[in-house]
Design an enzyme around this catalytic site. Structure first.
Site, mmCIF file in Angstrom:
data_model
loop_
_atom_site.group_PDB
_atom_site.id
_atom_site.type_symbol
_atom_site.label_atom_id
_atom_site.label_comp_id
_atom_site.label_asym_id
_atom_site.label_seq_id
_atom_site.Cartn_x
_atom_site.Cartn_y
_atom_site.Cartn_z
ATOM 1 N N ARG A 145 -35.600 -25.270 -4.039
ATOM 2 C CA ARG A 145 -34.978 -26.286 -3.197
ATOM 3 C C ARG A 145 -35.939 -26.690 -2.068
ATOM 4 N NH1 ARG A 145 -31.355 -30.437 -2.551
ATOM 5 N NH2 ARG A 145 -30.262 -30.331 -0.540
ATOM 6 N N GLU B 259 -10.807 4.074 -10.061
ATOM 7 C CA GLU B 259 -10.911 2.645 -9.766
ATOM 8 C C GLU B 259 -11.907 2.383 -8.643
ATOM 9 O OE1 GLU B 259 -7.403 -0.424 -10.329
ATOM 10 O OE2 GLU B 259 -6.779 1.258 -9.078
ATOM 11 N N ARG B 260 -11.838 3.197 -7.610
ATOM 12 C CA ARG B 260 -12.626 2.934 -6.404
ATOM 13 C C ARG B 260 -14.116 3.184 -6.610
ATOM 14 N NH1 ARG B 260 -7.863 5.334 -2.397
ATOM 15 N NH2 ARG B 260 -6.442 3.612 -2.879
ATOM 16 N N ILE C 124 0.089 -7.173 -11.738
ATOM 17 C CA ILE C 124 -0.274 -6.288 -12.837
ATOM 18 C C ILE C 124 -1.352 -6.941 -13.704
ATOM 19 C CG2 ILE C 124 0.551 -4.922 -14.770
ATOM 20 C CD1 ILE C 124 1.645 -4.164 -11.939
ATOM 21 N N THR C 125 -2.541 -6.375 -13.668
ATOM 22 C CA THR C 125 -3.641 -6.853 -14.492
ATOM 23 C C THR C 125 -3.274 -6.713 -15.967
ATOM 24 O OG1 THR C 125 -5.281 -6.225 -12.829
ATOM 25 C CG2 THR C 125 -6.075 -6.517 -15.077
ATOM 26 N N SER D 238 0.811 -1.213 0.000
ATOM 27 C CA SER D 238 0.000 0.000 0.000
ATOM 28 C C SER D 238 0.849 1.270 0.000
ATOM 29 C CB SER D 238 -0.927 0.004 1.226
ATOM 30 O OG SER D 238 -1.833 -1.089 1.172
#
Length: 402
Positions: free
Chosen positions: A289, A263-264, A171-172, A145
């Site tokens: 169910r 991003e957030r 790393i995406t 962080s």
């Protein structure tokens, strides 16, 4: 905004149709990591005409900038459509959204914001249409962080060029990216923690650049994540975003923080998609169910779980609605506000998904019923875009004016 409009619901239904036809049949291959998501994303772009719209938008932007030296890509009233698409995709394959968002939302946006006219001409067209896959590399093995203070990747001047050395991780799109944004500290002899952070654009196949194999992860397996290694990578000044070390186009810290905010706020839409899918699966399961001769939905403990899911769904959906109105007003949430959205929505999605597994019982633990995938994906939202513990710090700093 208190509900989706009729047009927005039609868009949502069209996306759901694409998801059912083009993504769900390939989920096992996506989730095993054997099928990268890029061709599916390109097919989606072609099916909805997104590639053509992006091509036209970038062309107009670049043409305007050639003539006037100004301009930019605006939301253009498409905030709701984008967030609906993100949400619907996240409910079936969160990794697809991550790969798409990092390539378009971070890589391309960084070039758009910081790049010179020539740099935009060079890299934006391929990224905007997803012909090229982008990666955004800031995280390092020892920084966590402390992205800036702990950064060890460095560049040094060598005549008219720079030499890059170091390593990035988590790393995406890293294993397959064609265009890579890399943040590195300028080795100028000053204290390491105080050094200026510069931004460079690398291309796949450059000498000295190694793209590691995809990691095996707990969730988001449909999004390839890996390491990047830099060994004496030579970079011309044309690869320094803004082609300047100082002033607005130099130090990248403020720009990175802006990227974190984007991003957030996106996490809220991702969380909503996971909550909606868990909600849908659980309601259907509770109706069908049977135990002891009756549907499990008749049992109060099951009803309590469903009720709490509905509360979470309403809360996060209202958060997304407020975000849309903010963006339509031409504003952006502050970093503290974005962190608050991320913190709450990721925790809500994780709680809902874990309760979905519990509601399904033994079946919930089996991959066939998909709620276990949703639980793994939801958990990643508490770490993705900065751990939730860091969000607390940003929220508090915002409140205290620090």
């Amino acid at each position: 905004m208190i509900e989706w409009s009729e047009t927005e619901l039609l868009i949502r239904d069209a996306i759901r149709e694409f998801v059912d036809k083009e993504i769900r049949p390939h989920l096992d291959a996506l989730e095993s990591g054997t099928l990268p998501p890029y061709d599916i994303i390109r097919k989606m772009f072609a099916s909805f005409g997104i590639d053509a719209l992006a091509r036209e938008s970038v062309s107009k932007l670049l043409s305007k900038e050639r003539g006037s030296g100004g301009g930019g890509l605006a939301f253009g009233g498409q905030e709701a459509m984008a967030l609906i698409a993100v949400s619907e995709l996240a409910g079936v394959s969160l990794g697809i959204v991550a790969s798409l968002g990092v390539s378009i939302g971070l890589t391309a946006q960084t070039i758009l914001t910081k790049g010179t006219q020539a740099q935009k001409e060079r890299w934006l067209p391929g990224l905007a249409t997803f012909e090229k896959v982008g990666a955004w590399a800031i995280t390092e093995p020892d920084s966590g962080s402390d992205a800036f203070g702990g950064m060890k990747t460095s560049v040094r001047r060598d005549g008219d060029e720079y030499v890059l050395n170091g390593q990035k991780t988590f790393i995406t799109n890293g294993p397959y990216a064609d265009t890579i944004i890399v943040y590195a500290k300028l080795d100028d002899g000053s204290d390491v923690r105080d050094r200026e952070v510069l931004t460079f654009v690398l291309d796949k196949g450059m000498p000295g650049l190694t793209q590691g194999k995809p990691f095996k992860k707990m969730g988001m397996m449909s999004s390839p994540t890996g390491e990047l290694f830099f060994s004496d990578v030579r970079l011309g000044r044309d690869r320094l975003l803004g082609e300047s070390e100082s002033g607005r186009d130099g130090d990248s810290k403020a720009e990175v923080k802006s990227g974190f905010a984007v991003e957030r706020i996106g996490v809220a839409a991702l969380a909503l998609g996971i909550i909606n899918e868990c909600h849908r699966l659980c309601v259907d399961y509770a109706k069908n169910r049977k135990l002891w001769g009756q549907e499990i939905g008749r049992f109060q403990l099951i009803q309590l779980k469903l009720a709490k899911m509905e509360v979470a769904r309403i809360n996060v959906q209202n958060m997304v609605f407020q975000l849309i109105e903010t963006l339509r007003a031409g504003k952006m949430p502050t970093l503290a506000e974005a962190s608050a959205m991320k913190l709450y929505s990721s925790e809500a999605a994780t709680e809902v998904a874990m309760e979905a597994v519990q509601l399904f019982g033994g079946n919930g633990y089996m991959a066939e019923y998909r709620v276990e995938q949703l639980a793994r994906d939801a958990k990643s939202l508490m770490i993705y875009a900065g751990s939730n513990e860091i969000q607390v710090t940003h929220i508090a700093k915002g409140l205290l004016g620090r």
